[in-house]
Scaffold this active site. Structure first.
Site, PDB file in Angstrom:
ATOM      1  N   TYR A 106       0.836  -1.212   0.000  1.00  0.00           N
ATOM      2  CA  TYR A 106       0.000   0.000   0.000  1.00  0.00           C
ATOM      3  C   TYR A 106       0.868   1.259   0.000  1.00  0.00           C
ATOM      4  O   TYR A 106       0.686   2.160  -0.828  1.00  0.00           O
ATOM      5  CB  TYR A 106      -0.903  -0.039   1.236  1.00  0.00           C
ATOM      6  CG  TYR A 106      -1.700   1.213   1.509  1.00  0.00           C
ATOM      7  CD1 TYR A 106      -2.522   1.778   0.540  1.00  0.00           C
ATOM      8  CD2 TYR A 106      -1.663   1.822   2.777  1.00  0.00           C
ATOM      9  CE1 TYR A 106      -3.258   2.918   0.809  1.00  0.00           C
ATOM     10  CE2 TYR A 106      -2.405   2.947   3.060  1.00  0.00           C
ATOM     11  CZ  TYR A 106      -3.201   3.500   2.064  1.00  0.00           C
ATOM     12  OH  TYR A 106      -3.933   4.631   2.331  1.00  0.00           O
TER      13      TYR A 106
HETATM   14  N1  LIG Z   1      -9.188   6.014   5.900  1.00  0.00           N
HETATM   15  C1  LIG Z   1      -7.909   6.192   6.245  1.00  0.00           C
HETATM   16  O1  LIG Z   1      -7.498   5.968   7.407  1.00  0.00           O
HETATM   17  C2  LIG Z   1      -6.922   6.683   5.217  1.00  0.00           C
HETATM   18  C3  LIG Z   1      -5.658   7.100   5.661  1.00  0.00           C
HETATM   19  C4  LIG Z   1      -4.730   7.543   4.727  1.00  0.00           C
HETATM   20  C5  LIG Z   1      -5.073   7.581   3.392  1.00  0.00           C
HETATM   21  N2  LIG Z   1      -6.308   7.172   2.976  1.00  0.00           N
HETATM   22  C6  LIG Z   1      -6.611   7.224   1.547  1.00  0.00           C
HETATM   23  O2  LIG Z   1      -7.775   8.004   1.357  1.00  0.00           O
HETATM   24  C7  LIG Z   1      -8.514   7.517   0.234  1.00  0.00           C
HETATM   25  C8  LIG Z   1      -9.946   7.228   0.651  1.00  0.00           C
HETATM   26  O3  LIG Z   1      -9.925   6.289   1.719  1.00  0.00           O
HETATM   27  P1  LIG Z   1     -11.270   5.898   2.494  1.00  0.00           P
HETATM   28  O4  LIG Z   1     -10.842   5.247   3.758  1.00  0.00           O
HETATM   29  O5  LIG Z   1     -12.182   7.067   2.520  1.00  0.00           O
HETATM   30  O6  LIG Z   1     -11.851   4.787   1.492  1.00  0.00           O
HETATM   31  P2  LIG Z   1     -13.174   3.870   1.577  1.00  0.00           P
HETATM   32  O7  LIG Z   1     -14.096   4.324   2.638  1.00  0.00           O
HETATM   33  O8  LIG Z   1     -12.694   2.447   1.606  1.00  0.00           O
HETATM   34  O9  LIG Z   1     -13.799   4.161   0.138  1.00  0.00           O
HETATM   35  C9  LIG Z   1     -13.086   3.772  -1.004  1.00  0.00           C
HETATM   36  C10 LIG Z   1     -13.703   4.402  -2.223  1.00  0.00           C
HETATM   37  O10 LIG Z   1     -12.902   4.025  -3.358  1.00  0.00           O
HETATM   38  C11 LIG Z   1     -13.713   3.341  -4.286  1.00  0.00           C
HETATM   39  N3  LIG Z   1     -12.978   2.235  -4.904  1.00  0.00           N
HETATM   40  C12 LIG Z   1     -12.239   1.287  -4.288  1.00  0.00           C
HETATM   41  N4  LIG Z   1     -11.747   0.438  -5.205  1.00  0.00           N
HETATM   42  C13 LIG Z   1     -12.181   0.857  -6.409  1.00  0.00           C
HETATM   43  C14 LIG Z   1     -12.029   0.381  -7.734  1.00  0.00           C
HETATM   44  N5  LIG Z   1     -11.341  -0.721  -8.035  1.00  0.00           N
HETATM   45  N6  LIG Z   1     -12.629   1.067  -8.720  1.00  0.00           N
HETATM   46  C15 LIG Z   1     -13.367   2.157  -8.450  1.00  0.00           C
HETATM   47  N7  LIG Z   1     -13.556   2.651  -7.221  1.00  0.00           N
HETATM   48  C16 LIG Z   1     -12.978   2.009  -6.217  1.00  0.00           C
HETATM   49  C17 LIG Z   1     -14.937   2.840  -3.511  1.00  0.00           C
HETATM   50  O11 LIG Z   1     -16.034   2.796  -4.378  1.00  0.00           O
HETATM   51  P3  LIG Z   1     -17.126   1.591  -4.411  1.00  0.00           P
HETATM   52  O12 LIG Z   1     -16.940   0.783  -3.186  1.00  0.00           O
HETATM   53  O13 LIG Z   1     -18.436   2.244  -4.540  1.00  0.00           O
HETATM   54  O14 LIG Z   1     -16.774   0.839  -5.606  1.00  0.00           O
HETATM   55  C18 LIG Z   1     -15.106   3.935  -2.477  1.00  0.00           C
HETATM   56  O15 LIG Z   1     -15.846   4.998  -2.998  1.00  0.00           O
HETATM   57  C19 LIG Z   1      -7.749   6.285  -0.264  1.00  0.00           C
HETATM   58  O16 LIG Z   1      -6.913   6.628  -1.331  1.00  0.00           O
HETATM   59  C20 LIG Z   1      -6.922   5.868   0.934  1.00  0.00           C
HETATM   60  O17 LIG Z   1      -5.754   5.174   0.566  1.00  0.00           O
HETATM   61  C21 LIG Z   1      -7.235   6.729   3.865  1.00  0.00           C
END
Ligand SMILES: NC(=O)c1ccc[n+]([C@@H]2O[C@H](COP(=O)([O-])OP(=O)(O)OC[C@H]3O[C@@H](n4cnc5c(N)ncnc54)[C@H](OP(=O)(O)O)[C@@H]3O)[C@@H](O)[C@H]2O)c1
Length: 247
Positions: free
Chosen positions: A152
């Site tokens: 990741y």
């Molecule tokens: N949450 C954390 O602690 C954290 C920390 C650091 C960085 N981040 C980064 O922030 C971003 C958002 O994280 P989050 O935690 O908010 O994510 P999340 O709640 O898991 O949501 C992920 C989103 O990405 C979409 N997605 C995933 N795989 C996909 C694919 N193959 N094709 C199209 N869409 C896809 C999902 O859409 P569907 O499910 O509708 O397909 C969903 O809308 C990510 O890049 C993550 O690496 C998160």
């Protein structure tokens, strides 16, 4: 919120959950026409409905970012955009010896290749119009790897390198490229992490995890005129993780 994105079209990938959903809502509240991206049609419909009910404008665009052809189709379907938020991402935590080639490739495809293809397709139009912003969502795990984040973190390190390259490549055309690097954040995707997520929050100076809205605010700021002289850098939104005693 002020209507500073009026007449602007903003594509937010992964806007059906978590940070992307919060960013989509905030952009819409600032007057943008928001292209809500995800895979899940039902979730997409619900997000668009909630934005519309709040007085905003949005439409859903579906694509699987693991599929390069589908990413290119998404870019064509989106048409000209003023702001591209490369937010969608996957994080499967496992040790290096337990990570298959398929899992590694999937991280690279969704987290790095999809932003690469979307930016390649959409940034030239921004250059032609003389303005535009690309916001890339990275992670604190690039600087502070937690156990199981090798694949990741590598995929997001690529995103940070792309942020610097693209700022230089597209900057003369008036396009800014900004990275936003969240710390541990409460989202749909991290809900299953339970105490592990709280532990990551405890490793920050603020001793807590972030709410998705707190990360989204910085994404919207990075895309706004208030950030007009910020490009080619990554903004840490990590609760002071680098300054924490445990860092
Ligand atoms: N949450 C954390 O602690 C954290 C920390 C650091 C960085 N981040 C980064 O922030 C971003 C958002 O994280 P989050 O935690 O908010 O994510 P999340 O709640 O898991 O949501 C992920 C989103 O990405 C979409 N997605 C995933 N795989 C996909 C694919 N193959 N094709 C199209 N869409 C896809 C999902 O859409 P569907 O499910 O509708 O397909 C969903 O809308 C990510 O890049 C993550 O690496 C998160």
């Amino acid at each position: 919120m002020s209507p500073e994105f009026a007449d602007q079209t903003v594509l937010v990938t992964g806007a059906t959950s978590g940070i992307g959903l919060a960013a989509a809502r905030q952009f819409a509240a600032c007057g943008a026409v928001v292209l809500v991206h995800g895979r899940d049609q039902e979730r997409g419909r619900e997000v668009v409905a909630s934005i519309t009910e709040a007085g905003g404008t949005a439409r859903f665009v579906a694509a699987d970012l693991a599929d390069a052809d589908d990413v290119k189709r998404l870019a064509a379907e989106a048409g000209p955009v003023d702001v591209l938020v490369n937010n969608a991402g996957i994080y499967v935590f496992a040790g290096t010896t337990e990570t298959s080639a398929e899992t590694f490739d999937r991280h690279m495809a969704v987290n790095a290749r999809a932003p690469f293809l979307l930016t390649a397709a959409l940034a030239p139009g921004m250059q032609q119009r003389g303005h535009g912003v690309v916001v890339n969502v990275s992670t604190v795990a690039v600087k502070h790897p937690a156990p199981g984040t090798a694949a990741y973190g590598a995929s997001k390190a690529a995103v940070e390198a792309l942020t610097r390259s693209w700022a230089d490549e597209f900057g003369e055309g008036g396009v800014r490229v900004v990275g936003v690097s969240p710390g541990p954040t409460r989202t749909g995707g991290t809900a299953e992490f339970g105490a592990v997520l709280d532990g990551l929050g405890d490793a920050t100076t603020l001793k807590r995890v972030a709410e998705a809205e707190e990360i989204a605010q910085v994404i919207v700021f990075a895309a706004s005129p208030q950030a007009a002289y910020i490009s080619g850098t990554v903004i840490d939104v990590d609760g002071g993780r680098s300054s924490a005693k445990a860092a």
